[in-house]
Design a protein around this motif. Structure first.
Motif, PDB file in Angstrom:
ATOM      1  N   HIS A   1     -23.671 -48.208   3.065  1.00  0.00           N
ATOM      2  CA  HIS A   1     -22.704 -48.009   4.396  1.00  0.00           C
ATOM      3  C   HIS A   1     -23.328 -47.380   5.592  1.00  0.00           C
ATOM      4  CE1 HIS A   1     -22.860 -43.980   3.212  1.00  0.00           C
ATOM      5  NE2 HIS A   1     -22.858 -44.226   1.896  1.00  0.00           N
TER       6      HIS A   1
ATOM      7  N   ALA B   1     -22.244 -41.322   7.175  1.00  0.00           N
ATOM      8  CA  ALA B   1     -20.997 -40.668   7.106  1.00  0.00           C
ATOM      9  C   ALA B   1     -20.995 -39.298   7.142  1.00  0.00           C
ATOM     10  CB  ALA B   1     -20.507 -41.040   5.644  1.00  0.00           C
ATOM     11  N   ASP B   2     -19.977 -38.523   7.446  1.00  0.00           N
ATOM     12  CA  ASP B   2     -19.676 -36.964   7.288  1.00  0.00           C
ATOM     13  C   ASP B   2     -19.535 -36.578   6.110  1.00  0.00           C
ATOM     14  OD1 ASP B   2     -17.120 -37.362   6.576  1.00  0.00           O
ATOM     15  OD2 ASP B   2     -16.290 -37.091   8.549  1.00  0.00           O
TER      16      ASP B   2
ATOM     17  N   GLU C   1     -16.318 -39.876   5.310  1.00  0.00           N
ATOM     18  CA  GLU C   1     -15.912 -40.919   6.196  1.00  0.00           C
ATOM     19  C   GLU C   1     -17.015 -41.075   7.430  1.00  0.00           C
ATOM     20  OE1 GLU C   1     -12.821 -41.843   6.146  1.00  0.00           O
ATOM     21  OE2 GLU C   1     -12.040 -40.418   4.722  1.00  0.00           O
TER      22      GLU C   1
ATOM     23  N   THR D   1     -18.997 -41.678  10.510  1.00  0.00           N
ATOM     24  CA  THR D   1     -19.141 -41.118  11.798  1.00  0.00           C
ATOM     25  C   THR D   1     -19.054 -42.107  12.805  1.00  0.00           C
ATOM     26  OG1 THR D   1     -21.582 -41.124  11.663  1.00  0.00           O
ATOM     27  CG2 THR D   1     -20.568 -39.094  10.901  1.00  0.00           C
TER      28      THR D   1
ATOM     29  N   GLU E   1     -20.100 -45.939  12.569  1.00  0.00           N
ATOM     30  CA  GLU E   1     -19.263 -46.942  13.022  1.00  0.00           C
ATOM     31  C   GLU E   1     -20.207 -48.127  13.859  1.00  0.00           C
ATOM     32  OE1 GLU E   1     -15.828 -47.806  13.076  1.00  0.00           O
ATOM     33  OE2 GLU E   1     -15.100 -46.365  11.840  1.00  0.00           O
TER      34      GLU E   1
ATOM     35  N   PRO F   1     -14.470 -44.496   0.578  1.00  0.00           N
ATOM     36  CA  PRO F   1     -13.804 -44.623   2.078  1.00  0.00           C
ATOM     37  C   PRO F   1     -15.020 -45.256   3.047  1.00  0.00           C
ATOM     38  CG  PRO F   1     -12.772 -42.582   1.088  1.00  0.00           C
ATOM     39  CD  PRO F   1     -13.843 -43.007   0.209  1.00  0.00           C
ATOM     40  N   ARG F   2     -16.235 -44.488   2.847  1.00  0.00           N
ATOM     41  CA  ARG F   2     -17.417 -44.881   3.937  1.00  0.00           C
ATOM     42  C   ARG F   2     -17.612 -46.187   3.842  1.00  0.00           C
ATOM     43  NH1 ARG F   2     -18.864 -41.253   0.015  1.00  0.00           N
ATOM     44  NH2 ARG F   2     -20.726 -41.676  -1.142  1.00  0.00           N
TER      45      ARG F   2
ATOM     46  N   ARG G   1     -14.609 -48.666   4.964  1.00  0.00           N
ATOM     47  CA  ARG G   1     -14.435 -48.773   6.329  1.00  0.00           C
ATOM     48  C   ARG G   1     -15.699 -49.751   7.049  1.00  0.00           C
ATOM     49  NH1 ARG G   1     -12.043 -49.849  10.665  1.00  0.00           N
ATOM     50  NH2 ARG G   1     -13.137 -49.317  12.532  1.00  0.00           N
TER      51      ARG G   1
END
Length: 195
Positions: free
Chosen positions: A11, A14-15, A19, A21, A25, A49-50, A53
């Protein structure tokens, strides 16, 4: 002979809460643009979630592909060596036998589902985490189970493996970050010298 084409990626960045970052994205968008040149049938993602998304962002570039969850892609430790390399001992400190057994079962489910030929030609993207990518690469190379250790991958770095009946898997690409500009490469790794 039908070929199963798997495009594996970790992925986007992520933070601490898991999620994506802004960097994650952007990485997800860029790998989606790269994958748009391929006849992708499906984008499978971890339930975390990461990864969810990241897969959705990638999916915006692949209008013909389905985007679905695959629980086998969840982040997990696939194998705990009986003889730990000294440099890995702190990583496994406190990791008990029950967790190791659960991780091995998860790794077996992952390879059973994805690391095999398909009945028809397929092109599938797996949005997962560093350890499952390392495990699938180790499996494709028929390396000893402990060799997943040290096979790290950057966020949205692309790995490609092909599976056909009657032949060993073919590792075509590992940890390719060519779609990322220099400022978005090497996230997800520890501090060290980069080529």
């Amino acid at each position: 002979m039908p070929t199963r084409h798997l495009y594996l990626l970790r992925h986007g960045a992520a933070d601490a809460l898991g999620e994506l970052t802004d960097v994650g994205e952007r990485q997800s968008d860029l790998v989606g643009r790269r994958l748009a040149a391929l006849p992708i049938d499906a984008v499978w993602h971890s339930p975390l979630p990461r990864a969810v998304r990241c897969a959705r962002v990638i999916g915006t570039h692949l209008p013909g592909a389905t985007v679905r969850e695959a629980p086998e892609l969840v982040d997990h430790v696939p194998h705990v060596p009986a003889q730990l390399p000294p440099e890995w001992a702190p990583f496994f400190d406190g990791y008990d036998a029950e967790e190791a057994t659960a991780g091995e079962a998860q790794a077996a489910a992952l390879t059973a589902r994805f690391a095999r030929p398909a009945a028809i030609e397929t092109h599938e993207v797996l949005v997962t985490h560093a350890y499952p990518v390392a495990w699938l690469v180790r499996h494709a190379l028929d390396a000893p189970p402990a060799r997943w250790l040290g096979l790290n991958c950057g966020n949205t770095a692309l790995t490609a493996i092909e599976y056909r009946d009657g032949t060993a898997p073919t590792l075509l690409l590992y940890n390719d970050m060519g779609h990322l500009p220099p400022d978005l490469r090497w996230t997800g790794f520890g501090t060290c010298t980069r080529p």
